[in-house]
Design an enzyme around this catalytic site. Structure first.
Site, mmCIF file in Angstrom:
data_model
loop_
_atom_site.group_PDB
_atom_site.id
_atom_site.type_symbol
_atom_site.label_atom_id
_atom_site.label_comp_id
_atom_site.label_asym_id
_atom_site.label_seq_id
_atom_site.Cartn_x
_atom_site.Cartn_y
_atom_site.Cartn_z
ATOM 1 N N TYR A 51 31.619 19.857 22.465
ATOM 2 C CA TYR A 51 31.490 21.259 22.884
ATOM 3 C C TYR A 51 32.553 22.163 22.263
ATOM 4 O O TYR A 51 32.780 23.268 22.733
ATOM 5 C CB TYR A 51 31.554 21.359 24.408
ATOM 6 N N PHE A 59 33.150 28.941 30.309
ATOM 7 C CA PHE A 59 32.396 27.812 30.877
ATOM 8 C C PHE A 59 32.712 26.476 30.203
ATOM 9 O O PHE A 59 32.141 25.453 30.573
ATOM 10 C CB PHE A 59 30.886 28.096 30.812
ATOM 11 N N ARG A 87 13.779 21.187 19.624
ATOM 12 C CA ARG A 87 14.218 22.354 20.398
ATOM 13 C C ARG A 87 13.037 22.983 21.141
ATOM 14 O O ARG A 87 13.182 23.417 22.284
ATOM 15 C CB ARG A 87 14.879 23.381 19.478
ATOM 16 N N THR A 93 17.347 27.285 27.146
ATOM 17 C CA THR A 93 18.553 26.755 27.802
ATOM 18 C C THR A 93 18.482 26.922 29.315
ATOM 19 O O THR A 93 18.843 26.022 30.065
ATOM 20 C CB THR A 93 19.809 27.455 27.247
ATOM 21 N N ARG A 104 12.787 21.215 29.851
ATOM 22 C CA ARG A 104 13.540 22.029 30.813
ATOM 23 C C ARG A 104 12.614 22.821 31.736
ATOM 24 O O ARG A 104 12.918 22.999 32.914
ATOM 25 C CB ARG A 104 14.494 22.956 30.082
ATOM 26 N N ASN A 114 20.529 21.465 33.273
ATOM 27 C CA ASN A 114 19.334 21.676 32.462
ATOM 28 C C ASN A 114 18.872 20.427 31.711
ATOM 29 O O ASN A 114 18.190 20.515 30.709
ATOM 30 C CB ASN A 114 19.499 22.881 31.536
ATOM 31 N N HIS A 117 20.379 18.039 26.040
ATOM 32 C CA HIS A 117 20.964 18.784 24.918
ATOM 33 C C HIS A 117 20.219 18.377 23.656
ATOM 34 O O HIS A 117 19.877 17.210 23.481
ATOM 35 C CB HIS A 117 22.452 18.443 24.751
ATOM 36 N N GLU A 128 26.933 16.198 15.067
ATOM 37 C CA GLU A 128 26.818 15.549 16.372
ATOM 38 C C GLU A 128 26.457 14.068 16.233
ATOM 39 O O GLU A 128 26.993 13.233 16.963
ATOM 40 C CB GLU A 128 25.792 16.291 17.237
#
Length: 151
Positions: A51, A59, A87, A93, A104, A114, A117, A128
């Protein structure tokens, strides 16, 4: 065919709610190849690296705390256009605005829970995947169904 790879993480809420099989099935039914899969409880260091782009946002600590609160399932998928297609399957999101039929939209409760990822770009996916998987943990194979999916 332009083969891409993407990184998917089923977050602690998805694991705790028993949605792992259902989520993986959606990607497999779409025709994407599973080339990496493992369950782990991420370290704080790994979560902070993942992140890092949000480090200065208010956040950030909440994201890190949540992703390290329980086991996650890390996944690498391969396929033609897999980053963008994953996606779309994942949905917006915020689950409250995610379309029905998306992961989601069907299972998410709120933006903080949610479920999942997914990498947002090819470059992000590469970063990633390298963060969460060693090259030895990724499997090269050809599904027998491949000729029925791609020209």
């Amino acid at each position: 065919m332009s083969v891409e790879r993407t990184f998917i993480a089923i977050k602690p809420d998805g694991v705790q709610r028993g949605l792992v099989g259902t989520i993986i099935s959606r990607f497999e039914q779409k025709g994407f190849k599973l080339v990496g899969l493992k369950q782990l409880k991420p370290s704080r260091e790994l979560a902070e690296q993942h992140y890092d782009v949000h480090r200065e946002r208010p956040f950030f600590n909440g994201l890190v705390e949540f992703i390290t609160s329980g086991p996650i399932v890390a996944i690498v998928l391969e396929g033609d256009g897999v980053v963008a297609a994953a996606r779309k399957l994942i949905g917006a999101t915020n689950p409250l605005t995610a379309e029905p039929g998306t992961i989601r939209g069907d299972f998410g409760v709120n933006i903080g829970r949610n479920i999942i990822h997914g990498s947002d770009a090819i470059e992000t996916a590469q970063r990633e995947i390298a963060l969460w998987f060693s090259s030895e943990e990724l499997t090269e194979w050809t599904p027998t169904i491949q000729p029925w999916l791609y020209e």
